[in-house]
Design an enzyme around this catalytic site. Structure first.
Site, PDB file in Angstrom:
ATOM      1  N   GLU A 159      26.125  -5.280  74.363  1.00 23.76           N
ATOM      2  CA  GLU A 159      26.656  -4.126  73.630  1.00 23.76           C
ATOM      3  C   GLU A 159      25.503  -3.363  72.992  1.00 23.76           C
ATOM      4  OE1 GLU A 159      29.754  -5.433  70.957  1.00 23.76           O
ATOM      5  OE2 GLU A 159      30.847  -6.429  72.565  1.00 23.76           O
TER       6      GLU A 159
ATOM      7  N   HIS B 234      33.819  -1.849  70.970  1.00 21.03           N
ATOM      8  CA  HIS B 234      33.952  -2.891  69.928  1.00 21.03           C
ATOM      9  C   HIS B 234      34.488  -2.287  68.623  1.00 21.03           C
ATOM     10  CE1 HIS B 234      32.342  -7.121  68.768  1.00 21.03           C
ATOM     11  NE2 HIS B 234      33.372  -6.793  68.011  1.00 21.03           N
TER      12      HIS B 234
ATOM     13  N   ARG C 207      35.022 -11.980  72.410  1.00 18.96           N
ATOM     14  CA  ARG C 207      33.602 -11.675  72.565  1.00 18.96           C
ATOM     15  C   ARG C 207      33.361 -11.566  74.063  1.00 18.96           C
ATOM     16  NH1 ARG C 207      33.430 -10.408  67.988  1.00 18.96           N
ATOM     17  NH2 ARG C 207      32.150 -11.240  66.289  1.00 18.96           N
TER      18      ARG C 207
HETATM   19  P1  NDP Z   1      40.958 -17.801  64.224  1.00 15.40           P
HETATM   20  O1  NDP Z   1      40.057 -18.894  63.805  1.00 15.40           O
HETATM   21  O2  NDP Z   1      42.047 -17.370  63.311  1.00 15.40           O
HETATM   22  O3  NDP Z   1      41.646 -18.197  65.608  1.00 15.40           O
HETATM   23  C1  NDP Z   1      40.942 -18.705  66.683  1.00 15.40           C
HETATM   24  C2  NDP Z   1      41.925 -19.241  67.714  1.00 15.40           C
HETATM   25  O4  NDP Z   1      41.208 -19.584  68.892  1.00 15.40           O
HETATM   26  C3  NDP Z   1      42.679 -20.502  67.267  1.00 15.40           C
HETATM   27  O5  NDP Z   1      44.029 -20.410  67.640  1.00 15.40           O
HETATM   28  C4  NDP Z   1      41.988 -21.619  68.054  1.00 15.40           C
HETATM   29  O6  NDP Z   1      42.820 -22.730  68.364  1.00 15.40           O
HETATM   30  C5  NDP Z   1      41.660 -20.866  69.328  1.00 15.40           C
HETATM   31  N1  NDP Z   1      40.625 -21.520  70.126  1.00 15.40           N
HETATM   32  C6  NDP Z   1      39.408 -21.970  69.750  1.00 15.40           C
HETATM   33  N2  NDP Z   1      38.780 -22.535  70.783  1.00 15.40           N
HETATM   34  C7  NDP Z   1      39.618 -22.434  71.840  1.00 15.40           C
HETATM   35  C8  NDP Z   1      39.552 -22.835  73.204  1.00 15.40           C
HETATM   36  N3  NDP Z   1      38.488 -23.486  73.681  1.00 15.40           N
HETATM   37  N4  NDP Z   1      40.587 -22.555  74.014  1.00 15.40           N
HETATM   38  C9  NDP Z   1      41.686 -21.911  73.529  1.00 15.40           C
HETATM   39  N5  NDP Z   1      41.823 -21.519  72.250  1.00 15.40           N
HETATM   40  C10 NDP Z   1      40.795 -21.771  71.426  1.00 15.40           C
HETATM   41  O7  NDP Z   1      40.021 -16.571  64.568  1.00 15.40           O
HETATM   42  P2  NDP Z   1      40.391 -15.016  64.580  1.00 15.40           P
HETATM   43  O8  NDP Z   1      41.661 -14.837  65.290  1.00 15.40           O
HETATM   44  O9  NDP Z   1      40.231 -14.443  63.234  1.00 15.40           O
HETATM   45  O10 NDP Z   1      39.179 -14.428  65.453  1.00 15.40           O
HETATM   46  C11 NDP Z   1      38.930 -14.910  66.740  1.00 15.40           C
HETATM   47  C12 NDP Z   1      37.665 -14.279  67.315  1.00 15.40           C
HETATM   48  O11 NDP Z   1      37.917 -12.950  67.701  1.00 15.40           O
HETATM   49  C13 NDP Z   1      36.485 -14.170  66.337  1.00 15.40           C
HETATM   50  O12 NDP Z   1      35.757 -15.375  66.281  1.00 15.40           O
HETATM   51  C14 NDP Z   1      35.693 -13.021  66.898  1.00 15.40           C
HETATM   52  O13 NDP Z   1      34.744 -13.484  67.822  1.00 15.40           O
HETATM   53  C15 NDP Z   1      36.733 -12.174  67.616  1.00 15.40           C
HETATM   54  N6  NDP Z   1      37.048 -10.945  66.880  1.00 15.40           N
HETATM   55  C16 NDP Z   1      36.853  -9.740  67.507  1.00 15.40           C
HETATM   56  C17 NDP Z   1      37.168  -8.574  66.874  1.00 15.40           C
HETATM   57  C18 NDP Z   1      36.914  -7.261  67.527  1.00 15.40           C
HETATM   58  O14 NDP Z   1      36.533  -6.334  66.830  1.00 15.40           O
HETATM   59  N7  NDP Z   1      37.127  -7.132  68.817  1.00 15.40           N
HETATM   60  C19 NDP Z   1      37.738  -8.551  65.510  1.00 15.40           C
HETATM   61  C20 NDP Z   1      37.909  -9.869  64.939  1.00 15.40           C
HETATM   62  C21 NDP Z   1      37.589 -11.007  65.635  1.00 15.40           C
HETATM   63  P3  NDP Z   1      43.499 -23.636  67.211  1.00 15.40           P
HETATM   64  O15 NDP Z   1      44.514 -22.744  66.581  1.00 15.40           O
HETATM   65  O16 NDP Z   1      44.127 -24.767  67.912  1.00 15.40           O
HETATM   66  O17 NDP Z   1      42.384 -24.004  66.289  1.00 15.40           O
HETATM   67  C1  7N6 Z   2      34.171  -4.844  63.180  1.00 19.37           C
HETATM   68  C2  7N6 Z   2      33.901  -5.938  64.176  1.00 19.37           C
HETATM   69  C3  7N6 Z   2      34.684  -9.602  64.150  1.00 19.37           C
HETATM   70  O1  7N6 Z   2      34.210 -10.605  64.648  1.00 19.37           O
HETATM   71  O2  7N6 Z   2      33.497  -8.286  65.707  1.00 19.37           O
HETATM   72  C4  7N6 Z   2      34.537  -8.286  64.839  1.00 19.37           C
HETATM   73  O3  7N6 Z   2      35.321  -9.621  63.086  1.00 19.37           O
HETATM   74  C5  7N6 Z   2      34.548  -7.215  63.798  1.00 19.37           C
HETATM   75  C6  7N6 Z   2      33.384  -4.990  61.923  1.00 19.37           C
END
Ligand code: NDP
Ligand code: 7N6
Length: 308
Positions: free
Chosen positions: A255, A274, A226
């Protein structure tokens, strides 16, 4: 919970045509209806939506079609006893490929050549500019679905992979996993730093002035998490002052990225609107999650991806 309707909120159109999701769910036992922003909800309703909306707390269950649920007032859902689920788990391949594309563009200069092509120019990068990803280090911050999707592709490209996660627990394909208190150590030697965490109080501004100072001058930031996870003002300053070499950005503080943002102007910024997780199969993946949870609800089992 006794589900009688799945309402597909018009906000899903930000990601895919609502009709495709309705079609994918049409074989379920409950009625599936497309609803507009002013729709009302009642008990027995589930709502699939892109973000928060009016009346959602009158339903039994709200499914966010994104992994990031940072726009939702989670405690209001908890207080109202409304189930909130998210869509983590489906974006590893899309985001992994988007990030791989950004890394390859930076290493091989593809973005520069496309800019030159747009000007009708046959031009070459200076000899010292192109490099290969092989043996370069990437630090992946956040090692969940997104992070692991990036890690797999980085390994496939022969990169040296380190990462950061809250727990510090090991992850396949990651040579060394750091905890967030050691972020600066984790990023200091990396040619690429990829951000893949949720936006939370802990991660807002996670990468700011001191982290950019700690990064190598030939390093690239990639943000697919984000916008506010990286301090955008500090990022712009780091790019202007050549403290880092460039950035691949799918997400921004505001955005759409405002017209006046300096981020549009840097040759060494690859900005995507995005869409890093976009695929023409997105509605299918969401249908899979909703279907699984509708079945779990009917069997009185714990829901998948339950936030509260
Ligand atoms: P997950 O819950 O699978 O993974 C999140 C990861 O972040 C975990 O490994 C967690 O650690 C780690 N984490 C949380 N807090 C911290 C911190 N303070 N420092 C370091 N690591 C941290 O989520 P996703 O991978 O599914 O998604 C992550 C984020 O990506 C979403 O919340 C969303 O905001 C964004 N996103 C963006 C997209 C886009 O279109 N650009 C698409 C999808 C998601 P631990 O494993 O130890 O819990
Ligand atoms: C495409 C955006 C997420 O958090 O922002 C992303 O999954 C998804 C729908």
């Amino acid at each position: 919970m006794n589900l009688s309707r799945i309402a597909i909120h018009e906000s899903v159109e930000k990601a895919f045509p609502a009709s495709l999701l309705a079609e994918s769910l049409s074989d379920l036992d409950v009625s599936v209806e497309r609803v507009e922003n002013d729709a009302e909800f009642d008990s027995g309703d589930a709502v699939a939506a892109f973000g928060p909306g009016t009346g959602f707390l009158d339903a039994d269950w709200v499914h966010c079609i994104r992994a990031g649920y940072d726009e939702f007032d989670v405690s209001a859902y908890e207080e109202a006893g409304v189930a909130l689920t998210n869509s983590t788990g489906i974006h590893g391949t899309t985001i992994g490929e988007t990030v791989a594309g950004m890394l390859l563009a930076f290493a091989r200069g593809l973005h520069v050549y496309r800019d030159a092509q747009n000007r009708g120019e046959w031009t070459r990068l200076p000899y010292e500019r192109p490099f290969t990803l092989e043996d370069e280090r990437i630090c992946v911050v956040g090692l969940g679905t997104l992070g692991q999707g990036i890690v797999e592709r980085a390994n496939g490209l022969g990169m040296n992979v380190v990462g950061v996660r809250r727990s510090g627990d090991p992850v396949d394909g990651v040579e060394e996993v750091y905890t967030p208190d050691r972020l600066v150590d984790a990023i200091a030697d990396a040619r690429f730093v990829a951000l893949a965490t949720p936006l939370t109080e802990e991660t807002e501004g996670l990468v700011g002035t001191s982290e950019f100072e700690a990064m190598r001058e030939d390093a690239y930031l990639v943000n697919v998490a984000r916008g506010p996870v990286a301090d955008e003002e500090a990022l712009i300053a780091a790019l202007r002052d050549d403290e880092i070499a460039g950035a691949g950005l799918d997400v921004f503080a505001d955005e759409p990225l405002p017209e006046e943002s300096p981020l549009w102007e840097f040759e060494q910024v690859v900005a995507t609107p995005h869409v890093g997780a976009m695929t023409n199969e997105y509605h299918h993946d969401i249908a899979g999650l909703i279907r699984e949870n509708a079945e779990r609800v009917s069997r009185n089992e714990e829901m998948l991806n339950r936030v509260v």
